[in-house]
Design a protein around this motif. Structure first.
Motif, PDB file in Angstrom:
ATOM      1  N   PRO A 163       0.903  -1.171   0.134  1.00 58.08           N
ATOM      2  CA  PRO A 163      -0.048   0.008   0.133  1.00 58.08           C
ATOM      3  C   PRO A 163       0.985   1.303   0.040  1.00 58.08           C
ATOM      4  N   LEU A 164       0.198   2.397  -0.334  1.00 55.17           N
ATOM      5  CA  LEU A 164       0.974   3.761  -0.316  1.00 55.17           C
ATOM      6  C   LEU A 164       1.226   4.280   0.814  1.00 55.17           C
ATOM      7  N   GLY A 165       2.487   4.574   1.414  1.00 50.89           N
ATOM      8  CA  GLY A 165       2.815   4.865   2.805  1.00 50.89           C
ATOM      9  C   GLY A 165       3.770   3.958   3.331  1.00 50.89           C
ATOM     10  N   THR A 166       4.056   2.769   2.452  1.00 53.03           N
ATOM     11  CA  THR A 166       4.914   1.942   2.880  1.00 53.03           C
ATOM     12  C   THR A 166       6.393   2.112   3.068  1.00 53.03           C
ATOM     13  N   ILE A 167       7.124   2.037   4.120  1.00 52.72           N
ATOM     14  CA  ILE A 167       8.626   2.115   4.127  1.00 52.72           C
ATOM     15  C   ILE A 167       9.151   0.897   4.184  1.00 52.72           C
ATOM     16  N   ALA A 168      10.425   0.723   3.854  1.00 52.96           N
ATOM     17  CA  ALA A 168      11.111  -0.728   3.903  1.00 52.96           C
ATOM     18  C   ALA A 168      12.570  -0.161   4.575  1.00 52.96           C
ATOM     19  N   LYS A 169      12.762  -0.941   5.862  1.00 55.23           N
ATOM     20  CA  LYS A 169      13.894  -0.807   6.699  1.00 55.23           C
ATOM     21  C   LYS A 169      14.774  -1.735   6.783  1.00 55.23           C
ATOM     22  N   ASP A 170      16.132  -1.879   6.950  1.00 57.94           N
ATOM     23  CA  ASP A 170      16.868  -3.056   7.351  1.00 57.94           C
ATOM     24  C   ASP A 170      16.828  -3.237   8.817  1.00 57.94           C
ATOM     25  N   ALA A 171      16.324  -4.583   8.902  1.00 55.97           N
ATOM     26  CA  ALA A 171      15.986  -5.129  10.112  1.00 55.97           C
ATOM     27  C   ALA A 171      17.003  -5.035  11.114  1.00 55.97           C
ATOM     28  N   GLU A 172      18.334  -5.231  10.907  1.00 52.78           N
ATOM     29  CA  GLU A 172      19.406  -5.143  11.747  1.00 52.78           C
ATOM     30  C   GLU A 172      19.836  -3.815  12.038  1.00 52.78           C
ATOM     31  N   THR A 173      19.941  -2.962  10.984  1.00 55.88           N
ATOM     32  CA  THR A 173      20.412  -1.628  11.485  1.00 55.88           C
ATOM     33  C   THR A 173      19.302  -0.469  11.573  1.00 55.88           C
ATOM     34  N   MET A 174      18.102  -0.844  11.251  1.00 54.94           N
ATOM     35  CA  MET A 174      16.951  -0.096  11.199  1.00 54.94           C
ATOM     36  C   MET A 174      16.960   1.260  10.178  1.00 54.94           C
ATOM     37  N   GLU A 175      18.086   1.117   9.320  1.00 56.66           N
ATOM     38  CA  GLU A 175      18.250   2.256   8.290  1.00 56.66           C
ATOM     39  C   GLU A 175      17.071   2.102   7.205  1.00 56.66           C
ATOM     40  N   LEU A 176      16.491   3.303   7.021  1.00 56.78           N
ATOM     41  CA  LEU A 176      15.518   3.575   5.863  1.00 56.78           C
ATOM     42  C   LEU A 176      16.021   3.234   4.660  1.00 56.78           C
ATOM     43  N   ARG A 177      15.410   2.087   4.263  1.00 56.28           N
ATOM     44  CA  ARG A 177      15.877   1.921   2.489  1.00 56.28           C
ATOM     45  C   ARG A 177      14.839   2.417   1.415  1.00 56.28           C
ATOM     46  N   HIS A 178      13.889   2.316   1.483  1.00 56.87           N
ATOM     47  CA  HIS A 178      12.827   2.976   0.531  1.00 56.87           C
ATOM     48  C   HIS A 178      11.601   3.541   1.216  1.00 56.87           C
ATOM     49  N   GLU A 179      10.824   4.036   0.239  1.00 54.02           N
ATOM     50  CA  GLU A 179       9.590   4.708   0.570  1.00 54.02           C
ATOM     51  C   GLU A 179       8.482   4.885  -0.560  1.00 54.02           C
ATOM     52  N   ILE A 180       7.498   4.309  -0.430  1.00 53.68           N
ATOM     53  CA  ILE A 180       6.553   3.925  -1.424  1.00 53.68           C
ATOM     54  C   ILE A 180       5.273   4.966  -1.214  1.00 53.68           C
ATOM     55  N   THR A 181       5.069   5.844  -2.036  1.00 54.88           N
ATOM     56  CA  THR A 181       4.061   6.949  -1.973  1.00 54.88           C
ATOM     57  C   THR A 181       3.246   7.296  -3.214  1.00 54.88           C
ATOM     58  N   GLU A 182       3.541   6.459  -4.168  1.00 56.75           N
ATOM     59  CA  GLU A 182       2.975   6.592  -5.559  1.00 56.75           C
ATOM     60  C   GLU A 182       2.388   5.211  -6.058  1.00 56.75           C
ATOM     61  N   ASP A 183       1.136   5.394  -6.558  1.00 55.71           N
ATOM     62  CA  ASP A 183       0.662   4.109  -7.390  1.00 55.71           C
ATOM     63  C   ASP A 183       1.746   3.557  -8.487  1.00 55.71           C
ATOM     64  N   GLY A 184       2.076   2.279  -8.767  1.00 58.61           N
ATOM     65  CA  GLY A 184       2.802   1.995  -9.644  1.00 58.61           C
ATOM     66  C   GLY A 184       4.333   2.262  -9.322  1.00 58.61           C
ATOM     67  N   GLN A 185       4.544   2.979  -8.297  1.00 56.81           N
ATOM     68  CA  GLN A 185       5.971   3.263  -8.054  1.00 56.81           C
ATOM     69  C   GLN A 185       6.749   1.851  -7.977  1.00 56.81           C
ATOM     70  N   GLU A 186       8.147   1.781  -8.379  1.00 58.49           N
ATOM     71  CA  GLU A 186       8.844   0.415  -8.168  1.00 58.49           C
ATOM     72  C   GLU A 186      10.117   0.751  -7.762  1.00 58.49           C
ATOM     73  N   VAL A 187      10.639   0.062  -6.724  1.00 59.75           N
ATOM     74  CA  VAL A 187      11.963   0.166  -6.213  1.00 59.75           C
ATOM     75  C   VAL A 187      12.553  -1.194  -6.156  1.00 59.75           C
ATOM     76  N   ILE A 188      13.951  -1.403  -6.413  1.00 54.52           N
ATOM     77  CA  ILE A 188      14.539  -2.618  -6.166  1.00 54.52           C
ATOM     78  C   ILE A 188      14.943  -2.845  -4.623  1.00 54.52           C
ATOM     79  N   LEU A 189      14.342  -3.680  -3.925  1.00 55.93           N
ATOM     80  CA  LEU A 189      14.518  -3.966  -2.384  1.00 55.93           C
ATOM     81  C   LEU A 189      15.746  -4.688  -2.417  1.00 55.93           C
ATOM     82  N   THR A 190      16.011  -5.839  -3.148  1.00 52.51           N
ATOM     83  CA  THR A 190      16.982  -6.755  -2.934  1.00 52.51           C
ATOM     84  C   THR A 190      17.628  -7.021  -4.400  1.00 52.51           C
TER      85      THR A 190
END
Length: 331
Positions: free
Chosen positions: A94-121
């Motif tokens: 869903p829009l508003g999702t953020i992805a974090k590294d579970a070990e460092t808690m570093e913010l990796r990505h933020e999804i705010t738009e419909d259709g937006q794609e980011v490479i997580l791994t």
């Protein structure tokens, strides 16, 4: 949204595919002596990709995905044929999702738009075939690169609701009643604290077929920023709201004191929340006469736009929508 279906936090192991190895191969054709190296490259390993989807409201569909594993790339072949890339895995969120590294808690990505794609791994790169390594002094290299390994990591996805207006108040301030009165949302309503256990979204119809989105956030109590009550878990949903509508019931001991406590909890959690536009609605105004309203109005800070409302009698609800719309469109 049913209580059991509202999932705003998931943790899983994300493993991308390894790249395929390059090929060691030599051209073998009739009437072509010493054909030379023609080993193809290996294919790329599959990526793990996040894609925004406006039709998703929670992370429920990812709740039981503890391991997400992409396909490995295929090895290269003779004739300079490249190996097939591994299939990517796309996780719709869903829009508003953020992805974090579970070990460092570093913010990796933020999804705010419909259709937006980011490479997580990212998948591993495919190895080069021996065709790339021929030189004038080494015309028959018996060497090709192995593919790069994939990446394995633990990822946390958190959902922070995207809404134009976030309702902020103590339990039983009338937030759910307001949302049910001016939208089609049907949150649970009761005469006891913490009726709302999950955030609720409602689309508020406005004039000329316009609309805006309102989020009913579970009640905050004093000490919520330190983990008391339900507030800490859901305070993050307030971060994405454009406007904060503070709601305090007319029968509160002190409207100013309650407002300052709520403001203090937001400041402790994230000082940047104080930069958002704030409005105040004094609920249950059907209990008051004009004289009491005037006395109470004198206690409210003059710089804070405020309005007396009653969701039960619909008193001033249209004025409230006007005030909210003006605040949203004047940004």
């Amino acid at each position: 949204m049913a209580d059991s279906n509202f999932i705003d936090y998931v943790k899983f192991c994300s493993r991308s595919g390894a790249g395929g190895p390059g090929s060691v191969h030599f051209r073998r054709e009739k009437h072509v002596p010493k054909g030379g190296p023609d080993g193809g490259d290996g294919g790329r390993g599959g990526h793990i990709i996040l894609r925004g989807n406006a039709q998703h409201w929670t992370l429920l569909h990812l709740k039981y995905k503890k391991h997400v594993i992409a396909e490995e790339g295929k090895g290269g072949e003779g004739g300079r044929r490249k190996g097939r890339d591994g299939n990517d895995i796309i996780l719709e969120v869903p829009l508003g999702t953020i992805a974090k590294d579970a070990e460092t808690m570093e913010l990796r990505h933020e999804i705010t738009e419909d259709g937006q794609e980011v490479i997580l791994t990212s998948g591993g790169r495919g190895g080069l075939g021996n065709d790339h390594f021929k030189t004038s002094t080494n015309q028959a290299p018996h060497y090709a690169q192995p593919g790069e390994p994939g990446i394995e990591e633990w990822i946390i996805l958190e959902l922070k609701l995207l809404a134009d207006v976030g309702l902020v108040g103590f339990p039983n301030a009338g937030k759910s009643t307001l949302l049910s009165s001016i939208s089609a949302a049907k949150p649970e309503i009761g005469d006891y604290p913490f009726t709302t256990l999950v955030p609720n979204l409602g689309v508020i119809p406005y004039r000329d077929d316009r609309s805006f989105v309102m989020a009913d956030i579970p009640g905050i109590i004093e000490g919520a920023s330190e983990g008391r009550g339900l507030g800490l878990r859901f305070l993050r949903h307030i971060e994405r709201n454009s406007i904060l509508l503070f709601m305090i019931p007319a029968d509160a001991d002190s409207i100013t004191d309650q407002y300052n406590i709520l403001l203090g909890e937001l400041k402790k959690y994230n000082p940047e929340l104080l930069d958002k536009k704030r409005l105040l609605a004094i609920t249950k105004a059907d209990m008051l006469d004009q004289e009491l309203m005037e006395q109470m109005q004198a206690e409210i800070p003059s710089e804070l736009p405020s309005l007396f409302i009653s969701s039960v009698t619909q008193y001033n609800l249209e004025k409230l929508k006007d005030m909210l719309w003006q605040a949203i469109t004047s940004e």
